[in-house]
Design a protein around this motif. Sequence first.
Motif, PDB file in Angstrom:
ATOM      1  N   TRP A 156      21.797   8.057 110.826  1.00  0.00           N
ATOM      2  CA  TRP A 156      22.826   9.100 110.716  1.00  0.00           C
ATOM      3  C   TRP A 156      22.934   9.793 112.058  1.00  0.00           C
ATOM      4  O   TRP A 156      21.952  10.310 112.569  1.00  0.00           O
ATOM      5  N   ILE A 200      29.667   2.875 110.439  1.00  0.00           N
ATOM      6  CA  ILE A 200      30.563   3.510 109.463  1.00  0.00           C
ATOM      7  C   ILE A 200      31.004   4.840 110.037  1.00  0.00           C
ATOM      8  O   ILE A 200      30.182   5.721 110.299  1.00  0.00           O
ATOM      9  N   VAL A 216      25.894   5.801 110.566  1.00  0.00           N
ATOM     10  CA  VAL A 216      26.977   6.608 110.011  1.00  0.00           C
ATOM     11  C   VAL A 216      27.284   7.738 110.995  1.00  0.00           C
ATOM     12  O   VAL A 216      26.385   8.483 111.392  1.00  0.00           O
ATOM     13  N   LEU A 234      28.497   3.921  99.319  1.00  0.00           N
ATOM     14  CA  LEU A 234      28.209   3.976 100.755  1.00  0.00           C
ATOM     15  C   LEU A 234      27.066   3.033 101.116  1.00  0.00           C
ATOM     16  O   LEU A 234      27.112   2.352 102.153  1.00  0.00           O
ATOM     17  N   THR A 275      29.608  11.032 111.321  1.00  0.00           N
ATOM     18  CA  THR A 275      30.548  11.998 110.757  1.00  0.00           C
ATOM     19  C   THR A 275      31.259  12.714 111.898  1.00  0.00           C
ATOM     20  O   THR A 275      30.812  12.671 113.041  1.00  0.00           O
ATOM     21  N   ALA A 301      27.328  -0.237 103.657  1.00  0.00           N
ATOM     22  CA  ALA A 301      26.473  -0.410 104.828  1.00  0.00           C
ATOM     23  C   ALA A 301      25.772  -1.756 104.804  1.00  0.00           C
ATOM     24  O   ALA A 301      25.677  -2.459 105.823  1.00  0.00           O
TER      25      ALA A 301
END
Length: 788
Positions: free
Chosen positions: A568, A651, A624, A552, A626, A556
Amino acid sequence: MDRRTFLRRTGAAGVVGSGLAGGAAAESTRTTEGQAATRTTTAGSRGTATDTLGPLLFDSTCSLLNADGEPLTNDEYVPVRAAETARVTDEDGDGDATSYEDSGVAPALAAVDGGVFGIGAPFVADADAEWGNEEFLRNVWDELAGEGTILWDEGHEQFYTLDEFAAFRGYVESGPYTVTPTTDLQANLDGAAGIVITSPSAAFTDAELDALASFVADGGAVFLHSQSDYNDFDETDNVNEIAAALDAPFRFDDCQVADDESNGGSFFQPTTTNVDTSFPFFEPREGRATGPEFSFDEEYTATITDVADGDTFTVQFESGATEDVRVLGVDTPETPANADAENPHEWEGLGDQASSPEQDGDYPYLSAEGAEASEFAIGELADATVTLTFDENEGIEDPFGRILAYAHYDADGSGSRDTLWARRLLEEGYARVYDSGLARHDELLQTELTARAEGRGLWAESDPDASRTVRDGAVESLYLPNAVPVESFGGELPDERVAVRAGESASEPGAPLVAVDPDNRLALVGAPPVEDDHVDEVFDGERDAYDNETFLTNLATALADRDGDVLWDGGHGQFGNDPGESVEGVAHYQRFLEGVDVGLEQVNDYELDGGLDGSLLARGRALVVTPPSRAFTPAEREAVTAFRDAGGAVILVGTAEHTEATSTVNGLAAALGSDLSFGRTGVTDPDANRGEPSQLVTDAFGESFGLFASVADGDPTLQAETPTPTATEASATETETSAGGEDAGEATATSTSAPGLGTLSGVAGLLGGGLYALRSAVGEDGDDSESE
């Protein structure tokens, strides 16, 4: 502290629901899941004493089975089942959980036979009075014990001692009961009306089991409480031995009951109104008084009567009612008495010990700083008058019944309560920001970042750059549980865009699991890559069997055109709500990044009134995201696009566990102009997995990518280094292509769709983004899925 402990300490959004029907029915009457509690963040009132029995909350519960270890389908013994939306999960990965999927009934959560009662959760461990837990259990006690002394077993290494049930103890002792702890049940059973046993870590002796059996035979009541085995921490076998010795028709399962729809703020807090009112346990009764009703829109004045530590204190209102307050926004280190709940890897630059790299509950520096924070709080807040306010993103109270509030006080003696206690702790270096969905998260984090940079308070010893490199090495395999494939609206994805595929034994052989869109500095990863739950031991100093952290980080760095932290997203409901994760759920990844000199910070606020320079986005190399519970607004999508345009990588993470949340991530990919999106059908592998087919493992890596060396040794790129062809080889290739050889068409197609090179890739991205934006707005079946 570990993720589950943290969630319990900080709490989650409040839940309301329709109350249970009062009164025992003449025949079996079970309510349906349609009446189950539903999540809300707008209803903020907190209940006072009530004469109705509300929905039941089961925090960290297992299900109950029959005596043969099969689903308990006999309603003769079951007063409470989970909502129909609940499921049984094998959280510890031992493969010994029993599914209710084909049983025809929802998982049993409580059972009773004669004088023996069993329930799958601690249930009233200082429970929220909003729920009907206390009234329900009080009814059970009244029916099985009636009155008198109730013993509370503390002689078998229980985590849940009587101290954890202080509110319930006070509630029942206002009636005909005296509740007494015991470490010698054989000596104390005589004369008792009942005994409570919570998941014992030490097994009962044969003599103790015989004494309990005689106690029940003589009319005594035994109340057995188990708990979910989400990380192999409880002792299911021990409580089952007791149930067997008492000849009970039920047993406790080695599992966790989860519910993504009916819950108390997190999937592991299922709520239910699915009860059988033919049992005499559901009579309405007055609950315990809990003080004033609270609203998000109001301020409340109270006096601090006791300071427990830096982030917890007790207040008294003018009415005389008292409340325990968990301060919103910050976490101070655990004091020495609670050191076993500490996770030093959550503290930047402080989770590394030269002599012992593993997670250490007795980490002395943080324990000492926790004591310092408590002393500071006592000096500042003892007997102080405070103004309390609430945050809609956090709810009114946590599962322990503590209210979650910002506290303002008079710090300078001016008479004005204009100092925010959370900010004061951060400014002085006594605390860190906890990474929840807090509305003021980014504002408070900026204060923490300043304190860290200046080495104030506990940060004086913080040195992330000196942290040892851990778990970094060449990428050999990846663990991608509950994965979904990555697709393209431009057609089949070529190898040049697929960094990781499923293995050939997968349900979809060779399915793309990680794909890139270099033109948009975007990657899609089909499964959560670095959750703490993926790691057997949060840190043992050794490499894990899988190399997700290295991969990961390389991804990145390769996508980005700038340096900085890994950011995040936590502003879209990921905290405490699977399938997304906030930074609190990836502490081991934060520690990994420290070892390779990269930071990890959460960002909630995407407002760009002053441009990127005024935002936390300015410090990031990659963002990132999620799977979120809430969609990104148009303004937030513009902010992510601006971050991408300034060189930042994005991402996006998907999951088969929650297709609606994954579809929301797809909308963000489309807004960035990409042709990539996540599919809807999970990819499993019966041969390459970590215990179950859904726990997929793969080493099918794209050979054209330079992403698989260690972070310390590599220079990650989206194209691997390839030898320069010799003149002879180049000439042969040109001749074959110009002559129309059989590979000519393939070579041409590959070159026009290679990342960063081609018109076709760009056009596919624009068309794909437009197609997905249209589909996202209308929905797969014509519904307005984006508005949902």
